[in-house]
Design a protein around this motif. Structure first.
Motif, mmCIF file in Angstrom:
data_model
loop_
_atom_site.group_PDB
_atom_site.id
_atom_site.type_symbol
_atom_site.label_atom_id
_atom_site.label_comp_id
_atom_site.label_asym_id
_atom_site.label_seq_id
_atom_site.Cartn_x
_atom_site.Cartn_y
_atom_site.Cartn_z
ATOM 1 N N ARG A 30 6.991 -6.686 -8.701
ATOM 2 C CA ARG A 30 6.622 -5.362 -9.295
ATOM 3 C C ARG A 30 7.064 -4.902 -10.512
ATOM 4 N NH1 ARG A 30 3.759 -1.722 -6.445
ATOM 5 N NH2 ARG A 30 2.824 -2.266 -4.729
ATOM 6 N N ARG A 31 8.341 -5.523 -10.811
ATOM 7 C CA ARG A 31 9.008 -5.272 -12.143
ATOM 8 C C ARG A 31 8.982 -3.629 -12.389
ATOM 9 N NH1 ARG A 31 9.644 -10.233 -14.732
ATOM 10 N NH2 ARG A 31 8.288 -12.005 -13.960
ATOM 11 N N ASN A 32 9.565 -3.117 -11.696
ATOM 12 C CA ASN A 32 9.592 -1.613 -11.823
ATOM 13 C C ASN A 32 10.818 -1.262 -11.524
ATOM 14 O OD1 ASN A 32 9.488 1.336 -11.463
ATOM 15 N ND2 ASN A 32 7.068 1.140 -10.622
ATOM 16 N N SER A 33 11.667 -0.455 -12.445
ATOM 17 C CA SER A 33 12.891 -0.252 -12.045
ATOM 18 C C SER A 33 13.298 1.041 -10.970
ATOM 19 C CB SER A 33 13.627 0.072 -13.449
ATOM 20 O OG SER A 33 13.000 1.360 -14.122
ATOM 21 N N ARG A 34 12.322 1.568 -10.881
ATOM 22 C CA ARG A 34 12.140 2.769 -9.525
ATOM 23 C C ARG A 34 11.738 2.131 -8.414
ATOM 24 N NH1 ARG A 34 10.104 5.308 -14.343
ATOM 25 N NH2 ARG A 34 11.493 7.337 -14.832
ATOM 26 N N ILE A 35 11.609 0.794 -8.112
ATOM 27 C CA ILE A 35 11.366 0.228 -6.909
ATOM 28 C C ILE A 35 12.389 -0.867 -6.621
ATOM 29 C CG2 ILE A 35 9.756 -0.974 -5.252
ATOM 30 C CD1 ILE A 35 7.607 0.172 -7.502
ATOM 31 N N ILE A 51 11.662 7.335 -6.752
ATOM 32 C CA ILE A 51 12.382 6.313 -7.002
ATOM 33 C C ILE A 51 12.456 5.676 -5.315
ATOM 34 C CG2 ILE A 51 14.821 5.150 -6.861
ATOM 35 C CD1 ILE A 51 15.323 7.938 -8.795
ATOM 36 N N ILE A 52 11.999 4.483 -5.231
ATOM 37 C CA ILE A 52 11.540 3.913 -3.986
ATOM 38 C C ILE A 52 12.657 2.599 -3.619
ATOM 39 C CG2 ILE A 52 9.930 2.739 -2.048
ATOM 40 C CD1 ILE A 52 7.664 3.910 -4.225
ATOM 41 N N PHE A 53 13.557 2.989 -2.401
ATOM 42 C CA PHE A 53 14.330 1.856 -2.112
ATOM 43 C C PHE A 53 13.569 1.043 -1.011
ATOM 44 C CE2 PHE A 53 17.157 4.943 -4.165
ATOM 45 C CZ PHE A 53 18.089 4.137 -4.721
ATOM 46 N N VAL A 54 13.584 -0.164 -1.177
ATOM 47 C CA VAL A 54 12.953 -0.877 -0.098
ATOM 48 C C VAL A 54 13.791 -1.849 0.532
ATOM 49 C CG1 VAL A 54 10.957 -2.508 0.437
ATOM 50 C CG2 VAL A 54 10.794 -0.770 -1.425
ATOM 51 N N ALA A 55 13.794 -1.786 1.910
ATOM 52 C CA ALA A 55 14.838 -2.373 2.862
ATOM 53 C C ALA A 55 14.345 -3.814 3.147
ATOM 54 C CB ALA A 55 15.358 -1.621 4.013
ATOM 55 N N ALA A 56 15.334 -5.088 3.224
ATOM 56 C CA ALA A 56 15.222 -5.999 4.074
ATOM 57 C C ALA A 56 15.560 -5.675 5.266
ATOM 58 C CB ALA A 56 16.144 -7.165 3.518
ATOM 59 N N VAL A 57 14.644 -5.630 6.275
ATOM 60 C CA VAL A 57 14.994 -4.836 7.666
ATOM 61 C C VAL A 57 16.059 -5.728 8.312
ATOM 62 C CG1 VAL A 57 12.427 -4.049 7.836
ATOM 63 C CG2 VAL A 57 13.051 -6.240 8.847
ATOM 64 N N LYS A 82 0.842 -1.321 -0.122
ATOM 65 C CA LYS A 82 0.008 -0.104 -0.097
ATOM 66 C C LYS A 82 0.842 1.136 -0.154
ATOM 67 C CE LYS A 82 -3.404 2.571 2.562
ATOM 68 N NZ LYS A 82 -4.602 2.656 3.728
ATOM 69 N N ILE A 83 2.032 1.301 0.780
ATOM 70 C CA ILE A 83 2.747 2.477 0.874
ATOM 71 C C ILE A 83 3.386 2.818 -0.464
ATOM 72 C CG2 ILE A 83 5.107 2.973 1.744
ATOM 73 C CD1 ILE A 83 4.179 1.637 4.303
ATOM 74 N N ILE A 84 3.914 1.625 -1.167
ATOM 75 C CA ILE A 84 4.668 1.640 -2.635
ATOM 76 C C ILE A 84 3.424 2.255 -3.382
ATOM 77 C CG2 ILE A 84 5.502 0.596 -4.443
ATOM 78 C CD1 ILE A 84 6.866 -1.227 -2.051
ATOM 79 N N ASP A 85 2.314 1.607 -3.232
ATOM 80 C CA ASP A 85 1.084 2.057 -4.349
ATOM 81 C C ASP A 85 0.754 3.531 -4.090
ATOM 82 O OD1 ASP A 85 0.965 -0.425 -5.222
ATOM 83 O OD2 ASP A 85 -0.719 -0.964 -4.111
ATOM 84 N N VAL A 86 0.746 3.977 -3.000
ATOM 85 C CA VAL A 86 0.334 5.493 -2.843
ATOM 86 C C VAL A 86 1.281 6.382 -3.386
ATOM 87 C CG1 VAL A 86 0.083 7.125 -0.996
ATOM 88 C CG2 VAL A 86 -0.973 4.907 -0.781
#
Length: 231
Positions: A183-188, A151-157, A138-142
């Motif tokens: 998601r196949r999105n180069s910005r994620i 550009i969204i960098f998503v961490a393995a915590v 949801k966070i990424i979608d919004v």
């Protein structure tokens, strides 16, 4: 494309493509003084707190030393050694909490780059992985709906020695990686913050929150990911 997105595209070009085309080192002196905004998004690992450190400060130093004209943004702020940085780190809060707030947060602070590190503050008994992944989606979608050029960098915590409370984190991190890949999105972009992470070395006595060395380790992983994406 509206004016906000056009501006974001322009700075995305400057940050990630102009240096390669120029064939020389890139610094803030060679571009417009307007800043690239970064939103640190998460819990106390982002915010920092009494007796432990935030990655924001070493990352800010690394990026500026490399010539990136960045500024950290967000509704909250943390001060260390007379230096204040803004962020969206909410100590004690879950990914589900952030998902409920993200619309208002990103509307007010539409950053060019988002650093998402969220997955703590649950107990293993809750079996929280599915809910955390749904919240991160949801966070990424919004964010992507409001600004497709973000550009969204998503961490393995980061993993923790506080067990069995955080015994769910290894599974969560596998699911986070799968979610980003799907998601196949180069910005994620997935950032493996558990790589070479050793909670016996990098956390304070609670076995959860980063000490100074841990904050630097986290910052280096973010920095490496940003630099790699730029190239």
């Amino acid at each position: 494309m509206n004016k906000q997105f056009q501006t974001s595209c322009y700075w995305f070009f400057l940050l990630f493509f102009l240096p390669a085309c120029a064939g020389s080192s890139w610094s803030a002196k060679t571009t417009s003084p307007q800043k690239i905004t970064i939103l640190g998004l998460g819990d106390s690992i982002t915010e920092g707190g009494p007796g432990f450190d935030s990655y924001l400060f070493p990352l800010d130093s690394m990026l500026k030393a490399a010539g990136y004209p960045v500024v950290f943004t967000g509704p909250r702020q943390t001060t260390r050694n007379n230096k204040t940085l803004h962020h969206a780190g909410f100590s004690g809060k879950t990914a589900e909490y952030i998902a409920k707030q993200i619309d208002s947060i990103y509307t007010a602070f539409p950053a060019d780059i988002v650093l998402l590190h969220s997955g703590h503050n649950h107990f293993a008994e809750e079996q929280p992985v599915k809910g955390i992944i749904a919240a991160q989606n949801k966070i990424i979608d919004v964010i992507t709906q409001k600004n497709p050029d973000a550009i969204i960098f998503v961490a393995a915590v980061i993993t923790s020695g506080k067990l069995p409370k955080y015994s769910y984190i290894p599974r969560l991190n596998r699911e986070i990686k799968n979610m980003v890949i799907s998601r196949r999105n180069s910005r994620i972009i997935f950032v493996n913050q558990q790589k070479d992470w050793d909670w016996t070395r990098y956390t304070i006595s609670d076995n959860v929150h980063p000490n100074a060395a841990g904050a630097i380790h986290i910052a280096k992983n973010w920095f490496t990911a940003i630099k790699k994406h730029k190239n």
